[in-house]
Design an enzyme around this catalytic site. Structure first.
Site: not given
Length: 558
Positions: A124-125, A196, A447, A473
């Site tokens: 993830c990010d 994502c 975000e 985001s």
């Protein structure tokens, strides 16, 4: 020949370390293993989200590959925060914080355990920049392995991704989606493991880090559940052995020119504004000064060529199908838009890596040629003005125009904006202002995907702008400006905005202005009082005490 176990031998071969050696024998190491280099394999795997659910399995493949190269691989874990799950809640305040916790924890374990090298399996990010920041601080041979993208979901023949679920809420507010379709989108948007799928923050950072040289070719575009991803993990052992033998370290790879390659990749792919924060922080870890002006210079010279979501049509799986990130890099190199002489984790230069890479497929429409760009200059625009004297970051895809003037609609958090959209408070022509959401004011600089998605889903995306001292985001699109500095908590001008004030955003001349007289602003500033921190103890309190501004990358060790 270079000694490849120069750190671990402090523990494994020093006769004054019998207890340490006893523990290593206790975990199953042999006498022969005591003479091998030790590789720390860090996984951000956990069961709580699709981005990270498969990473512990990939880490086992990495360990197998490491053992095959006559090295000792030892797996450990660090945390992860799911932005998709925490977005729009107080949990999002922990997201950016997790980046620095990841960096700190990897640095802590590798230093304390005396590992000779690091392989990070991340999803993830914040996982990607956090792991690379740790690699920079440690400056030992290291490679980042991206967990890969999720496949697209499907509902009634329509292709779905995570932003489909976010924007379904705005459609529900606007009565443009049936209850059946609302539930159908939610249940089918995420069909399994992987990050994502659009050019959101995870894929942006994975692509940037591949261009930077800190991951293997195709790492950013190999899908999560593909055989290619499994093979990449198995091959990581061979690659880390090359780095150990050649003594190639992150500071040899993460040069200013390499960061220029990374910024170019972010812009050409239409990537997330979060890359600005993260690349500045990653550069800080290797003592390189990267500034907002560096990003503006890149945007001035590099077009947007990838037709990827959130602003475009395609997903990362589509880019991979037509050649992947290495084919994009090859195209950029052929057109003299990349530095080919930068060293990478293969032990070779960018140009050497790309020499035998197949070009982008003929006739594909995912990545456009330079002569027909989606946007002739970059989508990341750095804006200054009385609203952001220390800078702000706009994401302008080209669909929004380059000028917006409207009346301020002010909110002191992101939650009440959702009610504002739902109740019709937010109207065409408004500039939504969300403040006290900066690194200190949040704390944690959350975000704004839920508010922007609600605005887009309600059909207001082309007629409403949104500005904030928080973040966006990678899934955000629309006329948005974030990272406004100084933030409201520090008394920045954004703290002084009132409902009905006129705000002008001009991305042609890179300005963001509050149309209020200096006399009035001085009066408002004299009446303003700094609010109490929202956190009084724990990790958010500690973060607020030491975090730098957004324009400095929100680092916590400066």
């Amino acid at each position: 020949m270079n000694t490849i176990n120069k750190y671990s031998k402090t523990i494994t071969q020093d006769e004054t370390q019998p207890a340490a050696q006893a523990m290593l024998y206790g975990i199953g190491l042999t006498e022969a293993d005591m003479y091998k280099a030790q590789v720390g394999i860090v996984s951000t795997g956990y069961e709580g989200n699709t981005c990270n659910m498969h990473l512990n399995d990939l880490a086992k493949d990495v360990k197998f590959g490491v053992a095959s190269e006559n090295l000792v691989g030892l797996i450990f874990n660090t945390i992860g925060v799911s932005d998709g799950i925490s977005n729009g809640t107080d949990g999002m305040r922990f997201s950016l914080v997790s980046r620095d916790i990841i960096a700190d924890s990897i640095e802590t374990v590798v230093s304390a355990q005396w590992y000779d090298a690091v392989l990070a399996v991340v999803g993830c990010d914040k996982n990607m920049p956090g792991s690379v920041m740790a690699m920079g601080r440690l400056n030992r041979p290291a490679i980042m392995i991206y967990g890969g993208s999720i496949h697209s979901g499907k509902w009634k023949g329509e292709s779905l991704n995570i932003v489909s679920a976010f924007e379904a809420l705005g459609k529900k507010f606007n009565n443009t989606i049936t209850p059946e379709d609302f539930k159908g989108v939610i249940k089918n948007a995420c069909p399994g493991a992987g990050a994502c799928g659009g050019m959101y923050t995870a894929n942006t950072m994975a692509s940037a880090i591949e261009a930077l040289g800190m991951s293997l070719p195709y790492s950013s575009s190999n899908p999560a559940l593909s055989q290619e991803k499994k093979q990449e993990c198995l091959d990581a052992g061979k690659a880390i052995r090359v780095l150990l033998e050649k003594d190639i370290k992150p500071k040899d790879i993460m040069t200013k020119k390499a960061f220029e390659n990374a910024m170019t990749m972010v812009v050409v792919l239409g990537g997330s504004t979060n890359a600005v924060l993260h690349l500045i922080a990653m550069a800080h870890s290797v003592d390189i000064e990267l500034t907002l002006q560096d990003f503006q210079k890149t945007s001035n010279n590099i077009p947007v060529l990838a037709d990827l979501k959130p602003s475009g049509k395609y997903l990362m799986e589509d880019l991979h199908a037509v050649g992947g990130v290495p084919a994009v890099m090859k195209y950029l190199l052929e057109n003299k838009l990349l530095h080919g002489d930068c060293l990478t984790v293969t032990g070779k230069t960018v140009a050497e890596n790309l020499a035998n890479i197949p070009s982008l497929h003929q006739g594909q429409t995912v990545f456009l040629p330079l002569k027909t760009p989606l946007k002739a200059t970059g989508h990341l625009q750095i804006l200054y003005g009385n609203l952001a004297p220390e800078g702000s970051v706009a994401k302008i895809s080209g669909n929004e125009g380059d000028f917006f003037e409207g009346k301020a609609k002010v909110y002191n958090d992101e939650y009440t904006v959702i009610d504002g959209v739902k109740n019709g408070e937010v109207a065409s022509g408004d500039v939504v202002v969300i403040r006290y959401c900066g690194p200190k004011g949040g704390p944690g600089m959350p975000e704004m995907l839920k508010p922007t998605s609600a605005i887009m889903g309600a059909g207001l995306g082309k007629n409403v702008a949104l500005i904030t001292d928080g973040r966006f985001s990678g899934g955000t699109h629309g006329f948005v400006v974030g990272h406004i500095t100084p933030e409201a908590y520090d008394g920045g001008t954004i703290a002084l905005v009132k409902d009905g004030d006129t705000i002008t955003i001009n991305t042609k001349n890179n300005t963001i202005q509050l149309k209020v007289s200096e006399e009035e602003l001085t009066k408002r500033k004299s009446e303003w009082k700094q609010p109490k921190l929202k956190a009084t103890k724990g990790v958010l309190y500690k973060y607020a005490q030491c975090v730098s501004s957004a324009s400095k990358g929100c680092v916590t060790d400066n």
